[in-house]
Design an enzyme around this catalytic site. Structure first.
Site, mmCIF file in Angstrom:
data_model
loop_
_atom_site.group_PDB
_atom_site.id
_atom_site.type_symbol
_atom_site.label_atom_id
_atom_site.label_comp_id
_atom_site.label_asym_id
_atom_site.label_seq_id
_atom_site.Cartn_x
_atom_site.Cartn_y
_atom_site.Cartn_z
ATOM 1 N N TYR A 132 -55.321 -16.326 -80.049
ATOM 2 C CA TYR A 132 -54.941 -16.429 -78.640
ATOM 3 C C TYR A 132 -55.682 -17.550 -77.918
ATOM 4 O O TYR A 132 -55.292 -17.944 -76.822
ATOM 5 C CB TYR A 132 -55.212 -15.101 -77.920
ATOM 6 C CG TYR A 132 -54.110 -14.086 -78.120
ATOM 7 C CD1 TYR A 132 -53.880 -13.523 -79.373
ATOM 8 C CD2 TYR A 132 -53.287 -13.694 -77.072
ATOM 9 C CE1 TYR A 132 -52.868 -12.600 -79.567
ATOM 10 C CE2 TYR A 132 -52.269 -12.772 -77.258
ATOM 11 C CZ TYR A 132 -52.065 -12.229 -78.503
ATOM 12 O OH TYR A 132 -51.055 -11.314 -78.685
ATOM 13 N N LYS A 183 -58.495 -8.587 -92.195
ATOM 14 C CA LYS A 183 -57.792 -9.002 -93.409
ATOM 15 C C LYS A 183 -58.793 -9.868 -94.170
ATOM 16 O O LYS A 183 -58.578 -11.070 -94.393
ATOM 17 C CB LYS A 183 -56.522 -9.774 -92.996
ATOM 18 C CG LYS A 183 -55.614 -10.182 -94.148
ATOM 19 C CD LYS A 183 -54.800 -9.035 -94.740
ATOM 20 C CE LYS A 183 -54.037 -9.524 -95.956
ATOM 21 N NZ LYS A 183 -53.349 -8.447 -96.673
ATOM 22 N N ASP A 216 -52.774 -4.652 -93.057
ATOM 23 C CA ASP A 216 -51.478 -4.209 -93.607
ATOM 24 C C ASP A 216 -51.549 -2.736 -94.001
ATOM 25 O O ASP A 216 -50.651 -1.943 -93.695
ATOM 26 C CB ASP A 216 -51.019 -5.109 -94.773
ATOM 27 C CG ASP A 216 -52.102 -5.396 -95.800
ATOM 28 O OD1 ASP A 216 -53.285 -5.032 -95.567
ATOM 29 O OD2 ASP A 216 -51.775 -5.987 -96.850
ATOM 30 N N ASP A 240 -53.091 -6.798 -81.014
ATOM 31 C CA ASP A 240 -51.815 -6.851 -80.289
ATOM 32 C C ASP A 240 -50.741 -6.111 -81.074
ATOM 33 O O ASP A 240 -50.023 -5.258 -80.544
ATOM 34 C CB ASP A 240 -51.403 -8.312 -80.074
ATOM 35 C CG ASP A 240 -50.054 -8.408 -79.389
ATOM 36 O OD1 ASP A 240 -49.853 -7.702 -78.384
ATOM 37 O OD2 ASP A 240 -49.187 -9.156 -79.882
ATOM 38 N N ASP A 244 -48.951 -1.966 -80.493
ATOM 39 C CA ASP A 244 -47.536 -1.611 -80.290
ATOM 40 C C ASP A 244 -47.149 -0.494 -81.252
ATOM 41 O O ASP A 244 -46.466 0.465 -80.886
ATOM 42 C CB ASP A 244 -46.620 -2.830 -80.525
ATOM 43 C CG ASP A 244 -46.300 -3.567 -79.221
ATOM 44 O OD1 ASP A 244 -47.088 -3.446 -78.261
ATOM 45 O OD2 ASP A 244 -45.259 -4.260 -79.171
HETATM 46 C C1 IPM Z 1 -50.008 -7.366 -74.640
HETATM 47 C C2 IPM Z 1 -48.894 -8.362 -74.522
HETATM 48 C C3 IPM Z 1 -49.489 -9.753 -74.303
HETATM 49 C C4 IPM Z 1 -50.332 -10.088 -75.525
HETATM 50 C C5 IPM Z 1 -48.479 -10.871 -74.016
HETATM 51 C C6 IPM Z 1 -47.565 -10.519 -72.872
HETATM 52 C C7 IPM Z 1 -49.189 -12.174 -73.745
HETATM 53 O O1 IPM Z 1 -48.065 -8.332 -75.641
HETATM 54 O O2 IPM Z 1 -50.773 -7.210 -73.668
HETATM 55 O O3 IPM Z 1 -50.135 -6.720 -75.678
HETATM 56 O O4 IPM Z 1 -49.807 -10.632 -76.508
HETATM 57 O O5 IPM Z 1 -51.522 -9.817 -75.484
HETATM 58 MN MN MN Z 2 -48.640 -6.804 -77.075
#
Ligand code: IPM
Ligand code: MN
Length: 342
Positions: A132, A183, A216, A240, A244
């Site tokens: 990032y 990793k 993984d 990140d 999710d």
């Molecule tokens: C998150 C989002 C952000 C990230 C994006 C919107 C830049 O996906 O906060 O997880 O990748 O960190």
């Molecule tokens: Mn995200």
């Protein structure tokens, strides 16, 4: 004294869910003095500005920042990819040195039991470095010989402060367990730095049991036996992706909250749901504000209002609030329960 909170509703469902978070905080009795900032896709399309330096400096003066969601609608041709993400969200994370992304995952009670079982773990995602950081660039762009690089920046200082935060958190939790996710078998430079730093800090926390998972494998464990996790610490990009997935197995991404923290408290921390702007459901009342409400509770906890935060956590744990209620009905219901909690 009320806390001075900057509100960035942002784009899509962002303003809708942020409003519900404020409603619930109000019901706790904690007083906020809220200042709204018009930032996000609309502002950019209107003015060409993403986050002017003057606005960034104003934000520095607040006790905390509450953010709904930012991001253009998918396929929006007028906004190049990354404009808002890099120009607003990441600029805030980097400029305010929000080096911890604290993301709790707790399955809410639901009449339909989760096929993943109930989980209660926290992912600590490094929030200012890794891929990032924006290191890299193009050579010979647009030619057949084009080269694009995107490096991963890992500093001893950045990794250590993140790992230390994760150990401190694990030491305070009943299970006292911390898993490093990386990793190291392929990323033999950055992975080595992470592993050595992790092992070094571990010696200061003999009471914390540790493990290591490759990222993984962690994706399989997250789906097959997520109960193994208590606290996870990982780098920015792995964090990140993993968060999710963690959202999806713990009631859905509509419940996943985050605190972008500056534990050194050299400026305000920023609280936001993990989900995006979901432009496709704007105005339908379908957005679940639970993630924004939990993010608001994380903000209260970080500001020292633990009792108010705990009331919200306990009500969020009672239900997934996603059976036939609209965004504002969910906010009303949680606010009402918070007012009645003693
Ligand atoms: C998150 C989002 C952000 C990230 C994006 C919107 C830049 O996906 O906060 O997880 O990748 O960190
Ligand atoms: Mn995200």
């Amino acid at each position: 004294m009320p806390y001075n909170v900057a509100l960035i509703g942002g784009d899509g469902i962002g303003p809708e869910v942020a409003q519900e978070a404020l409603k619930v905080i109000d019901a706790t009795g904690v007083k906020l003095d809220v200042t709204s900032f018009d930032l996000g896709a609309d502002r950019f399309l209107r003015t060409g500005e993403v986050l002017p330096d003057k606005t960034l400096d104003e934000l520095r003066g607040f006790d905390a920042i509450l953010l709904g969601a930012v991001g253009p609608a998918i396929g929006s041709k007028d906004i190049p990819a990354g404009t808002l993400e890099r120009g607003l969200l990441l600029k805030l994370r980097f400029s305010l040195d929000l080096y911890i992304n604290h993301r709790p995952f707790i399955t809410p009670k639901s009449p339909i039991p989760s096929k993943f079982g109930d989980v209660d773990f926290v992912v600590i995602r490094e929030n200012t470095e890794g891929t990032y950081a924006g290191e890299g660039g193009f050579l010979r762009k647009g030619t057949d010989a084009e080269i694009a690089t995107q490096g991963s920046v890992n500093t001893k200082f950045g990794v250590e402060r993140c790992v230390r935060y994760a150990f401190e958190l694990a030491a305070m939790r009943p299970r006292k367990h911390l898993t490093l996710v990386h990793k190291t078998n392929v990323l033999t430079f950055s992975g080595d730095l992470w592993q050595r730093t992790f092992d070094g800090v571990a010696s200061d926390f003999p009471e914390v049991e540790t493990s290591y998972n490759h990222v993984d494998a962690a994706c399989i464990y997250m789906v097959e036996s997520p109960q193994r996790y208590d606290v996870i610490v990982t780098d920015n990009l792995f964090g990140d992706i993993l968060t999710d997935l963690a959202g999806a197995i713990s009631g859905g991404i509509g419940h996943a909250a985050s605190g972008n923290l500056n534990p050194a408290r050299t400026g305000p921390s920023l609280f936001e749901p993990v989900h995006g702007a979901a432009h496709d459901i704007v105005g339908t009342g379908k957005a679940n504000p639970s993630a924004a409400i939990r993010s608001g509770a994380l903000m209260l906890e970080f500001l020292g209002e633990r009792e108010a935060a705990n009331k919200i956590y306990s009500i969020l744990g009672e239900s997934s609030f996603d059976q036939g209620l609209t965004t504002s009905q969910i906010g009303d219901l949680i606010a009402e329960r918070v007012s009645n909690a003693d």
